[in-house]
Design a protein around this motif. Structure first.
Motif, PDB file in Angstrom:
ATOM      1  N   ASP A 194      50.923  58.481  79.774  1.00 49.63           N
ATOM      2  CA  ASP A 194      49.736  59.104  80.366  1.00 49.63           C
ATOM      3  C   ASP A 194      50.241  60.143  81.347  1.00 49.63           C
ATOM      4  O   ASP A 194      51.076  59.823  82.205  1.00 49.63           O
ATOM      5  CB  ASP A 194      48.908  58.062  81.127  1.00 49.63           C
ATOM      6  CG  ASP A 194      48.214  57.081  80.180  1.00 49.63           C
ATOM      7  OD1 ASP A 194      48.159  57.362  78.962  1.00 49.63           O
ATOM      8  OD2 ASP A 194      47.745  56.032  80.662  1.00 49.63           O
ATOM      9  N   LYS A 207      46.844  48.413  75.819  1.00 50.45           N
ATOM     10  CA  LYS A 207      46.765  49.764  75.255  1.00 50.45           C
ATOM     11  C   LYS A 207      46.151  49.725  73.852  1.00 50.45           C
ATOM     12  O   LYS A 207      46.063  48.668  73.233  1.00 50.45           O
ATOM     13  CB  LYS A 207      48.160  50.390  75.220  1.00 50.45           C
ATOM     14  CG  LYS A 207      48.563  50.996  76.575  1.00 50.45           C
ATOM     15  CD  LYS A 207      47.608  52.107  76.975  1.00 50.45           C
ATOM     16  CE  LYS A 207      48.162  53.066  78.006  1.00 50.45           C
ATOM     17  NZ  LYS A 207      47.165  54.003  78.523  1.00 50.45           N
ATOM     18  N   GLU A 237      44.158  60.937  85.330  1.00 46.27           N
ATOM     19  CA  GLU A 237      44.900  61.082  84.079  1.00 46.27           C
ATOM     20  C   GLU A 237      44.415  62.324  83.327  1.00 46.27           C
ATOM     21  O   GLU A 237      43.252  62.422  82.960  1.00 46.27           O
ATOM     22  CB  GLU A 237      44.653  59.821  83.251  1.00 46.27           C
ATOM     23  CG  GLU A 237      45.439  59.748  81.974  1.00 46.27           C
ATOM     24  CD  GLU A 237      44.907  58.640  81.061  1.00 46.27           C
ATOM     25  OE1 GLU A 237      44.856  57.471  81.476  1.00 46.27           O
ATOM     26  OE2 GLU A 237      44.530  58.978  79.926  1.00 46.27           O
TER      27      GLU A 237
HETATM   28 MG    MG Z   1      43.921  56.947  78.808  1.00 45.39          MG
END
Ligand code: MG
Ligand code: 4AD
Length: 436
Positions: free
Chosen positions: A350, A332, A359
């Protein structure tokens, strides 16, 4: 008739019955045309609707007859006549034309029925006049308006980030590089780092700007240029951040279902599906999701990102959006705060749309302390020199804060249940197209 000076009535008003029995002037584009003997039917559209007009040869002058018959689809036209209710006419009303006058006849319109997707993309500048694309563009506008209204009501200020930047926000792999007066710069992937600077003055701020991603793959969910709504909030933790997102989504879906019932129905989406969206959304822990996927024979390990196939598996049977939370920190972004209660994971979520639409939102609590940020940048082998100004923000009165980014076109794709993201933006930019 003068297209600028005369008083024209919006066709939508005629279809509501507001002008029945009265003489009106309308202006717009020829949607359909058919002549039989001494009677011409011209169907005219403007941005508010489509109405049929009947013009009788022996009731009008020669010029008007020519204007009603010697025309092309999409010629621009003005027409005067009397409105009457007519159950047989599409929309239930017809205008008996007493005068017609072309604004511009133009040339034969190049779009006919059953054209290939590629051809329609080549003539996107003309195809945008179609009923379907006009309806989607209106819906997109209402969607953005609702979210703006919501955020203003919550006390947010709207602001504007730079588009040209030297600071990568979301990693190097999708950066569009450019020559900036002899130096290297990039098109912005996200305005987040800048909205983090803005919160010290405004506390709650959102930006709505284009983001650019050099996405190397051809998918139905990715654009190279998309519109990104990014709220950032001082004194918000990740729990508050997610509750705000939930609140905004539910508010949006309900408002659209109630206020845009007609558009939704015309576009084949049942407003009831949006009215059924309700909080709280499921919180699915990333670690649990990995176990669930492994049990279904997906080759994925803790520490790896969730791809399109995995996302589809996790959401295919859902009718509500799902928060996928607490991702492993190694894949991330560098700015996400580690969860003190779950080391190795970050305070991220998300928001995944139902049925594999992908997403909708990526959000997190941000690292707000200097030492933690320096350590994370080192872990991710980033050069602090490239982010001097961003690191500064942790030196002078830093506060806990959180925020999120929402892709407008992704959202519209899900709200309307469309097959492809390209129809959610007027002029899509994809790996193989930047024209027209
Ligand atoms: Mg993303
Ligand atoms: O998850 P992303 O990459 O997050 C960020 O950029 C954060 N800096 C946002 C923030 O916290 N302020 O992107 C956010 C959203 C995604 O969830 C998706 O909806 C959309 O942006 N998105 C795209 N939409 C269309 N085409 C693409 N190539 C997209 N990439 C991301």
């Amino acid at each position: 008739m003068d297209p600028l000076k005369d008083k024209f009535v919006p066709i939508g008003e005629i279809l509501q019955g507001g002008h029945t029995g009265k003489n009106v002037k309308i202006r717009g584009w020829v949607y359909r045309q058919r002549t039989s003997g001494g009677l011409a039917f011209v169907v005219i559209r403007d941005s508010s609707g489509v109405v049929q007009c009947a013009v009788k040869k022996d009731a009008v002058g020669e010029d008007a007859w020519k204007a009603a018959t010697e025309i092309f689809l999409e010629s621009s036209i003005m027409l005067e006549g009397k409105v009457r209710e007519d159950k047989r006419a599409p929309g239930g009303f017809e205008i008996s034309g007493t005068h017609a006058q072309l604004i511009s006849k133009g040339e034969a319109f190049p779009i006919a029925k059953d054209q290939s997707v590629e051809f329609l993309l080549d003539v996107r500048h003309l195809w945008l006049r179609s009923q379907k694309l006009s309806q989607i563009m209106k819906f997109r506008d209402y969607t953005v308006r609702c979210m703006r209204d919501f955020l203003f009501e919550k006390g947010f200020f709207e602001s504007s980030p730079p588009i040209i930047t030297k600071s990568a926000c979301e990693g190097g792999s999708t950066l569009f590089e450019m020559d900036y007066f002899g130096e290297k710069a990039y098109l912005s992937q996200s305005g987040q780092l800048y909205s983090e600077a803005l919160i010290a003055g405004l506390e709650k701020v959102f930006i709505l700007a284009p983001s650019f991603r050099a996405e190397p793959s051809r998918t139905v969910k990715h654009l190279a240029e998309y519109w990104h709504l990014e709220p950032e909030m001082a004194f918000y933790n990740q729990k508050m951040n997610m509750e705000l997102q939930e609140d905004m989504m539910v508010n949006l879906c309900h408002r659209l279902a109630k206020e845009q019932e007609e558009l939704l129905t015309a576009l084949g989406r049942n407003p009831k599906d949006l009215l059924a969206i309700k909080a709280p959304f499921e919180r699915l822990d990333y670690g649990k999701a990995i176990e669930m996927l492994q049990a279904k024979d997906f080759k994925i390990e803790f520490g790896q990102d969730v791809g399109a196939d995995e996302e589809f598996e996790l959401t295919k049977d859902k009718s509500q959006p799902v928060f996928l939370c607490n991702h492993a920190k190694e894949f991330k972004a560098f700015y996400m705060r580690e969860d003190p209660n779950k080391p190795g994971t970050v305070l991220s979520a998300d928001l995944l749309a139902p049925h594999g639409h992908g997403e909708l939102i990526g959000g997190s609590e941000r690292i707000w302390e200097y030492d933690e940020l320096m350590m994370r940048m080192k872990e991710q082998k980033m050069n602090p020199k490239d982010y001097g100004w961003y690191i500064d923000l942790r030196k002078y009165g830093s506060v806990p804060h959180s925020g999120f980014g929402l892709g407008v076109e992704r959202l519209v794709k899900w709200l309307l249940n469309l097959d492809h993201i390209r129809d959610c933006i007027p002029f899509p930019r994809t790996i193989n197209r930047a024209y027209p």
